[in-house]
Design a protein around this motif. Structure first.
Motif, mmCIF file in Angstrom:
data_model
loop_
_atom_site.group_PDB
_atom_site.id
_atom_site.type_symbol
_atom_site.label_atom_id
_atom_site.label_comp_id
_atom_site.label_asym_id
_atom_site.label_seq_id
_atom_site.Cartn_x
_atom_site.Cartn_y
_atom_site.Cartn_z
ATOM 1 N N UNK A 44 0.809 -1.212 0.000
ATOM 2 C CA UNK A 44 0.000 0.000 0.000
ATOM 3 C C UNK A 44 0.842 1.261 0.000
ATOM 4 N N UNK A 45 0.153 2.393 0.022
ATOM 5 C CA UNK A 45 0.810 3.698 0.006
ATOM 6 C C UNK A 45 1.122 4.131 1.437
ATOM 7 N N UNK A 61 -5.382 9.487 0.924
ATOM 8 C CA UNK A 61 -4.907 8.538 -0.079
ATOM 9 C C UNK A 61 -3.899 7.535 0.421
ATOM 10 N N UNK A 62 -3.595 7.549 1.721
ATOM 11 C CA UNK A 62 -2.532 6.694 2.249
ATOM 12 C C UNK A 62 -3.087 5.571 3.109
ATOM 13 N N UNK A 63 -2.517 4.385 2.922
ATOM 14 C CA UNK A 63 -2.922 3.214 3.693
ATOM 15 C C UNK A 63 -2.210 3.141 5.043
ATOM 16 N N UNK A 64 -1.001 3.692 5.095
ATOM 17 C CA UNK A 64 -0.198 3.679 6.312
ATOM 18 C C UNK A 64 0.416 5.054 6.496
ATOM 19 N N UNK A 65 0.511 5.476 7.751
ATOM 20 C CA UNK A 65 1.074 6.788 8.042
ATOM 21 C C UNK A 65 2.046 6.655 9.207
ATOM 22 N N UNK A 66 3.283 7.093 8.977
ATOM 23 C CA UNK A 66 4.288 7.109 10.027
ATOM 24 C C UNK A 66 4.200 8.451 10.745
ATOM 25 N N UNK A 67 4.063 8.404 12.064
ATOM 26 C CA UNK A 67 3.806 9.585 12.878
ATOM 27 C C UNK A 67 4.918 9.761 13.906
ATOM 28 N N UNK A 83 -11.096 8.215 9.268
ATOM 29 C CA UNK A 83 -9.968 7.580 8.598
ATOM 30 C C UNK A 83 -10.439 6.364 7.813
ATOM 31 N N UNK A 84 -9.733 6.031 6.741
ATOM 32 C CA UNK A 84 -10.136 4.870 5.937
ATOM 33 C C UNK A 84 -10.043 3.579 6.736
ATOM 34 N N UNK A 85 -10.922 2.648 6.422
ATOM 35 C CA UNK A 85 -10.879 1.347 7.084
ATOM 36 C C UNK A 85 -9.565 0.646 6.753
ATOM 37 N N UNK A 296 2.538 11.471 -3.642
ATOM 38 C CA UNK A 296 2.823 10.040 -3.562
ATOM 39 C C UNK A 296 1.576 9.192 -3.474
ATOM 40 N N UNK A 297 0.445 9.805 -3.240
ATOM 41 C CA UNK A 297 -0.811 9.049 -3.159
ATOM 42 C C UNK A 297 -1.518 8.977 -4.504
#
Length: 299
Positions: A44-45, A61-67, A83-85, A296-297
């Motif tokens: 995923x993105x 548009x992102x499946x994963x997010x680094x925080x 947030x997306x499922x 990037x998405x």
């Protein structure tokens, strides 16, 4: 990247091994450039965002997010409707260095702090200290898991190079890093672990991690001069060779994080396209990753 809550990444040109190996593998670069496969889709993105205020629309548009978890975001407390499922929140964690501002800094024995990264005002941790893997898992990882983070972006995996000057010293530090990674995986087997570089560790930990990332394939950020820069061909060749090893030997996705000015959408789109053409997962952010770049998405 380096241990810093607002400037968390180390510039690509500070990696001496990359400079040395770049010339060695340069002759193979053309072969790799022309034979890269399509971008992996299962992973995923992914976005890397270390700012304080999350923008659900920008992250859509992102499946994963680094925080950066010290900025206060708690995944468990987030509104599921916003947030997306299936969205996975991944916490940035620094393994090799620690800032005095971290809440666990005071609990780290002074004997474990064996050097200093003057560029980022952080301290280098002795990865070979017998109690370090347990400390890191229980004092750093476990609290973040309890807050709802389900993955960890493990940074500063090469910081030991600042203090380890012999092969024996480097081997001890690398063994300590392997112990840390394996302990995280044992304690939280469902956690998604993403390494920032750590290529030398891969023979020992490839079964424990979900992906490998690196920075500055085409465009980098020069912290000293506060400007965006083009990556030399030799450095890019070295990184592409390492990416090929990770993908072909270990069948793991590889993420390339590059940097363009937020307003320079043409740079971002071009860089994303270049990274994808190499079969890598792209993210292009601003120099300090304080904003989410939608480029990037997009396909």
């Amino acid at each position: 990247m380096s241990e810093h809550t607002t400037q968390p990444h180390r510039a690509w040109w500070r990696c001496p091994l990359a400079r040395f190996m770049g010339g060695v593998v340069g002759i193979f670069a053309g072969v790799f450039l022309n034979t890269a496969s399509a971008q992996p889709t299962a992973f995923g993105r992914i976005a890397f965002f270390y700012g304080a205020a999350l923008d659900p629309q920008a992250l859509a548009g992102y499946d994963q997010v680094v925080i950066e978890p010290d900025n206060g975001f708690v995944p468990k407390a987030a509104d599921p409707a916003a947030q997306p499922q299936g969205r996975r929140w991944i916490a940035y964690v620094s393994v090799g260095e620690v800032l005095p501002s971290r809440d666990y800094y005071g609990a780290i024995p002074a004997a474990w702090r064996i050097g200093r990264n003057g560029d980022w005002k952080s301290e280098v941790i002795d990865q070979a200290a017998p109690g370090w893997p347990r400390f890191f898992v229980e004092r750093v990882i476990a609290p973040l898991w309890a807050k709802g983070y389900r993955g960890f972006f493990l940074d500063t995996l090469d910081s030991y190079e600042l203090v380890a000057k012999t092969d024996a010293e480097r081997a001890r530090q690398q063994a300590g890093l392997v112990a840390v990674i394996k302990r995280i995986h044992h304690r939280f087997p469902r956690a998604e672990l993403i390494l920032n570089r750590g290529f030398v560790l891969m023979p020992e930990v490839h079964r424990d991690v979900a992906a490998v990332a690196f920075e500055s394939l085409y465009r980098g950020w020069d912290e000293g001069s506060q400007r965006y820069v083009a990556v030399p061909d030799a450095d890019r060749a070295w990184l592409l060779a390492r990416a090929r090893e990770v993908r072909e030997r270990y069948d793991l996705p590889v993420i390339a994080i590059d940097y363009c000015a937020l307003a320079d959408t043409a740079c971002a789109r071009q860089t994303v396209a270049q990274i994808r053409a190499q079969g890598l997962i792209p993210y292009v952010g601003d120099g300090h990753l304080m904003h989410v770049n939608p480029a990037a998405a997009q396909d």
